[in-house]
Scaffold this motif. Structure first.
Motif, PDB file in Angstrom:
ATOM      1  N   GLU A 292       0.833  -1.201   0.000  1.00 42.85           N
ATOM      2  CA  GLU A 292       0.000   0.000   0.000  1.00 42.85           C
ATOM      3  C   GLU A 292       0.871   1.257   0.000  1.00 42.85           C
ATOM      4  N   LEU A 293       0.441   2.259  -0.721  1.00 46.60           N
ATOM      5  CA  LEU A 293       1.139   3.534  -0.796  1.00 46.60           C
ATOM      6  C   LEU A 293       1.069   4.218   0.577  1.00 46.60           C
ATOM      7  N   PRO A 294       2.204   4.653   1.145  1.00 50.49           N
ATOM      8  CA  PRO A 294       2.153   5.286   2.469  1.00 50.49           C
ATOM      9  C   PRO A 294       1.428   6.633   2.421  1.00 50.49           C
ATOM     10  N   ALA A 295       0.710   6.930   3.484  1.00 49.34           N
ATOM     11  CA  ALA A 295      -0.020   8.194   3.588  1.00 49.34           C
ATOM     12  C   ALA A 295       0.967   9.346   3.747  1.00 49.34           C
ATOM     13  N   PRO A 296       0.567  10.556   3.365  1.00 45.45           N
ATOM     14  CA  PRO A 296       1.430  11.720   3.587  1.00 45.45           C
ATOM     15  C   PRO A 296       1.747  11.853   5.075  1.00 45.45           C
ATOM     16  N   GLU A 297       2.958  12.311   5.372  1.00 43.91           N
ATOM     17  CA  GLU A 297       3.378  12.485   6.759  1.00 43.91           C
ATOM     18  C   GLU A 297       3.698  13.953   7.011  1.00 43.91           C
ATOM     19  N   LEU A 298       2.909  14.583   7.870  1.00 43.81           N
ATOM     20  CA  LEU A 298       3.147  15.972   8.259  1.00 43.81           C
ATOM     21  C   LEU A 298       4.257  15.964   9.300  1.00 43.81           C
ATOM     22  N   ILE A 299       5.415  16.554   8.962  1.00 41.41           N
ATOM     23  CA  ILE A 299       6.553  16.511   9.884  1.00 41.41           C
ATOM     24  C   ILE A 299       6.830  17.848  10.564  1.00 41.41           C
ATOM     25  N   GLY A 300       6.161  18.905  10.128  1.00 39.39           N
ATOM     26  CA  GLY A 300       6.375  20.194  10.757  1.00 39.39           C
ATOM     27  C   GLY A 300       5.302  21.184  10.361  1.00 39.39           C
TER      28      GLY A 300
ATOM     29  N   ILE B 138       4.822  21.351   6.507  1.00 32.83           N
ATOM     30  CA  ILE B 138       5.962  20.647   5.922  1.00 32.83           C
ATOM     31  C   ILE B 138       5.691  19.143   5.983  1.00 32.83           C
ATOM     32  N   PHE B 139       5.771  18.495   4.827  1.00 32.51           N
ATOM     33  CA  PHE B 139       5.531  17.061   4.721  1.00 32.51           C
ATOM     34  C   PHE B 139       6.852  16.341   4.444  1.00 32.51           C
ATOM     35  N   ALA B 140       6.904  15.048   4.769  1.00 34.81           N
ATOM     36  CA  ALA B 140       8.117  14.254   4.588  1.00 34.81           C
ATOM     37  C   ALA B 140       8.462  14.070   3.110  1.00 34.81           C
ATOM     38  N   ALA B 141       7.465  14.083   2.248  1.00 37.33           N
ATOM     39  CA  ALA B 141       7.684  13.896   0.809  1.00 37.33           C
ATOM     40  C   ALA B 141       6.674  14.746   0.050  1.00 37.33           C
ATOM     41  N   GLU B 142       6.841  14.809  -1.255  1.00 33.97           N
ATOM     42  CA  GLU B 142       5.916  15.578  -2.097  1.00 33.97           C
ATOM     43  C   GLU B 142       4.490  15.075  -1.896  1.00 33.97           C
TER      44      GLU B 142
END
Length: 143
Positions: A23-31, A50-54
């Motif tokens: 499964e595609l990982p969900a967006p991760e809010l890191i800041g 700020i997210f971990a990836a696009e």
């Protein structure tokens, strides 16, 4: 019976390859600014996520202490999609009312090669503090 070991190897290869289609990982809010539950002074005229990836930004709405909803981004009505790992979003008006502000955040990631998607829906908050002591004239002293 020489086919049995070959079939077993093929079956094992297929079963071990299955996790690759995970499964595609969900967006991760890191800041964020303001950070979750951070106290800030008024006026506040923008927030940063700020997210971990696009990530594809779907919706960001602020709910004020007096229950007004300030929509900072809504993909359903936006002129263009917003895809990035960092977003600086201007508020439609600077907020100054002391109290707790809720930030509703919805984002997604999409794998265009196989049209899979995964979403994030979360809520942060920040607090605008009262700065009355710094802005009030000094009280007359009684001797």
């Amino acid at each position: 019976m020489r086919c049995a070991p070959i079939l077993a190897l093929l079956l094992a290869a297929v079963l071990t390859a299955a996790p690759a289609a995970a499964e595609l990982p969900a967006p991760e809010l890191i800041g964020a600014f303001p950070a979750d539950q951070e106290q800030v002074e008024a006026p506040l005229d923008a927030i940063t996520l700020i997210f971990a990836a696009e990530t594809d930004l779907v919706n960001v709405t602020i709910i004020t202490p007096d229950q007004r909803r300030l929509v900072l981004h809504d993909a359903a009505t936006a002129d263009e999609a917003r895809r990035d790992s960092m977003f600086v979003l201007s508020l439609p008006e600077a907020v100054t009312l002391p109290g707790v502000y809720l930030v509703e955040i919805a984002a997604s990631v999409t794998d265009l090669s196989d049209s899979t998607a995964s979403a994030l829906s979360t809520m942060n908050s920040f607090i605008i503090t009262e700065v009355a002591a710094a802005n009030e004239p000094a009280a007359a002293s009684h001797d």
